[in-house]
Motif scaffolding. Structure first.
Motif, PDB file in Angstrom:
ATOM      1  N   THR A  49     -24.884 -30.948  51.562  1.00 46.16           N
ATOM      2  CA  THR A  49     -26.102 -30.787  52.360  1.00 46.16           C
ATOM      3  C   THR A  49     -26.370 -32.028  53.225  1.00 46.16           C
ATOM      4  O   THR A  49     -27.473 -32.196  53.744  1.00 46.16           O
ATOM      5  N   LYS A  71     -25.688 -32.106  62.059  1.00 43.31           N
ATOM      6  CA  LYS A  71     -26.831 -31.325  62.576  1.00 43.31           C
ATOM      7  C   LYS A  71     -26.581 -29.831  62.399  1.00 43.31           C
ATOM      8  O   LYS A  71     -27.471 -29.078  62.004  1.00 43.31           O
ATOM      9  N   ARG A  74     -26.927 -28.896  58.774  1.00 44.31           N
ATOM     10  CA  ARG A  74     -28.331 -28.803  58.335  1.00 44.31           C
ATOM     11  C   ARG A  74     -28.982 -27.517  58.847  1.00 44.31           C
ATOM     12  O   ARG A  74     -29.870 -26.969  58.208  1.00 44.31           O
ATOM     13  N   ARG A  75     -28.536 -27.060  60.016  1.00 36.98           N
ATOM     14  CA  ARG A  75     -29.070 -25.810  60.565  1.00 36.98           C
ATOM     15  C   ARG A  75     -28.635 -24.613  59.709  1.00 36.98           C
ATOM     16  O   ARG A  75     -29.358 -23.648  59.559  1.00 36.98           O
ATOM     17  N   GLY A  78     -29.688 -24.281  53.538  1.00 33.26           N
ATOM     18  CA  GLY A  78     -31.003 -24.505  52.943  1.00 33.26           C
ATOM     19  C   GLY A  78     -30.775 -25.157  51.595  1.00 33.26           C
ATOM     20  O   GLY A  78     -29.889 -24.738  50.846  1.00 33.26           O
ATOM     21  N   GLY A 100     -40.799 -26.098  58.929  1.00 33.30           N
ATOM     22  CA  GLY A 100     -40.306 -25.222  59.992  1.00 33.30           C
ATOM     23  C   GLY A 100     -40.180 -25.981  61.310  1.00 33.30           C
ATOM     24  O   GLY A 100     -39.176 -25.860  62.026  1.00 33.30           O
ATOM     25  N   HIS A 103     -37.259 -28.134  61.595  1.00 36.98           N
ATOM     26  CA  HIS A 103     -36.052 -27.353  61.898  1.00 36.98           C
ATOM     27  C   HIS A 103     -36.069 -26.803  63.320  1.00 36.98           C
ATOM     28  O   HIS A 103     -35.210 -26.007  63.690  1.00 36.98           O
ATOM     29  N   GLN A 146     -39.262 -23.496  51.508  1.00 41.40           N
ATOM     30  CA  GLN A 146     -38.874 -24.507  52.499  1.00 41.40           C
ATOM     31  C   GLN A 146     -37.364 -24.490  52.734  1.00 41.40           C
ATOM     32  O   GLN A 146     -36.900 -24.759  53.836  1.00 41.40           O
ATOM     33  N   HIS A 150     -35.771 -21.753  57.802  1.00 37.44           N
ATOM     34  CA  HIS A 150     -35.004 -21.685  59.063  1.00 37.44           C
ATOM     35  C   HIS A 150     -33.900 -20.630  58.984  1.00 37.44           C
ATOM     36  O   HIS A 150     -32.981 -20.639  59.793  1.00 37.44           O
ATOM     37  N   PRO A 152     -31.311 -20.035  56.870  1.00 38.81           N
ATOM     38  CA  PRO A 152     -29.936 -20.533  56.809  1.00 38.81           C
ATOM     39  C   PRO A 152     -28.992 -19.491  56.227  1.00 38.81           C
ATOM     40  O   PRO A 152     -29.426 -18.643  55.432  1.00 38.81           O
TER      41      PRO A 152
END
Ligand SMILES: Nc1ncnc2c1ncn2[C@@H]1O[C@H](COP(=O)(O)OP(=O)(O)OP(=O)(O)O)[C@@H](O)[C@H]1O
Length: 306
Positions: A49, A71, A74-75, A78, A100, A103, A146, A150, A152
């Motif tokens: 992660t 990057k 991370r996108r 989760g 949020g 992200h 959390q 986004h 994931p």
């Protein structure tokens, strides 16, 4: 795609916390990550992660390298860390908004995702409360919300059910199962039932080394040289006709009116035993193929190096 880990090593001083570990978690798979305390689970998860760099080896998340494309990783990922760090002074909705935004979500999309996570994670009644006022189970739900805000493709969950009461454990497992239908999930746990209840596959790590990577069903039969069937009758029976069945090696007493029938590996004699009992007029009250328990297997695989 999912998670691809090749020859991963993490060294702290002189200690190899993760020692040449390789495994993959395919898209849409739920994989359990087991190991004794200090085995290297959290370290592996932190590397996947982007919270820690590897000492050597490669880790790809949906095809993106953790060192070269953090990057992107991370996108795509989760993460619920082991100690689930949350801002206790923030309100649930406010916190999810905040994560949020980090992200890159905004406007109506941020609103929609926040609402969706609150609903999915069963936080509707708690959403106006401060995180510090929530029970451990609800904090864990906020942690999951959390991790997923986004949307994931990959979820990495470090001991997601630790410290929860039995009802909450069942609820969180159900939630992981639901979200796992569409996502790649790697989660660590010390609870063997959790693995049986949730996982397609199990990884076992011990002292930094991977000692098992198997589908749950295969793991239960691993190392088995024989098949064991436990038969219970209403009264004692003559074991001779059972011994005469093809593949049966021995019949041992196993309690009151109970017999353990040991046969060659792979033989499933349950229907033959059922027919035999019916032919001899023996009331059969139980018939069960015995499996390795995951606990026993875990002990066997991780005890040697202690
Ligand atoms: N920052 C650090 N510095 C030095 N050693 C560390 C550090 N983080 C972890 N370790 C060591 O690396 C080993 C693996 O730790 P890790 O937290 O990955 O284990 P784990 O399998 O997650 O254990 P647990 O089930 O207890 O959470 C342990 O011996 C631990 O003490």
């Amino acid at each position: 795609m999912g998670i691809e880990i090749k020859d991963l090593t993490k060294v702290y001083g002189t200690q190899h916390a993760v020692d040449h570990v390789s495994f993959t978690v395919g898209t849409g798979e739920i994989v359990g990550f087991l190991g004794p305390n200090g085995a290297g689970k959290s370290t592996t998860m932190k590397i996947a992660t982007c919270y820690l760099p590897p000492s050597s080896g490669t880790v790809l998340v949906n095809g993106h390298d953790v060192l070269e494309q953090p990057k992107e990783v991370r996108r795509q990922v989760g993460y619920l860390p082991e100690h689930n760090p949350l801002y206790l002074d923030m309100y649930v909705r406010e916190y999810l908004h905040f994560v949020g935004k980090l992200h890159g979500l905004g406007g109506s999309q941020l609103q929609a995702r926040t609402n969706e996570m609150i609903q999915l994670c069963g936080l509707t009644r708690e959403s106006h409360k401060k995180i510090g006022a929530l029970s451990k189970g609800y904090r864990q739900r906020v942690g999951l919300a959390q991790a997923m805000i986004h949307d994931p493709a990959v979820l990495i969950l470090d001991e997601p059910t630790t410290g929860l009461d039995p009802n909450q454990i069942v609820e969180i497992r159900q939630l992981i199962k639901e979200v796992g239908q569409a996502k790649t999930v790697l989660f660590s746990t010390h609870i063997m039932q959790e693995v049986s209840a949730l996982c397609d596959r199990v990884l076992i790590i011990n002292q930094g080394k991977l000692v098992a990577d198997s589908p749950v069903a295969e793991l239960k039969n691993m190392g088995r040289q024989e098949t064991r069937i436990l038969a219970e009758f209403e009264a004692d029976v003559n074991p001779e006709p059972i011994l005469a069945l093809q593949g049966v090696q021995r019949v041992e007493p196993a309690g009151v009116h109970k017999y353990r029938i040991i046969a060659s590996a792979g033989a499933d004699l349950r229907s033959s035993i059922f027919r035999l009992a019916s032919d001899h007029g023996w009331p059969l009250v139980g018939l069960q193929q015995e499996e390795n328990t995951l606990e026993k297997l875990f002990q066997d695989l991780t005890r040697a190096a202690k």
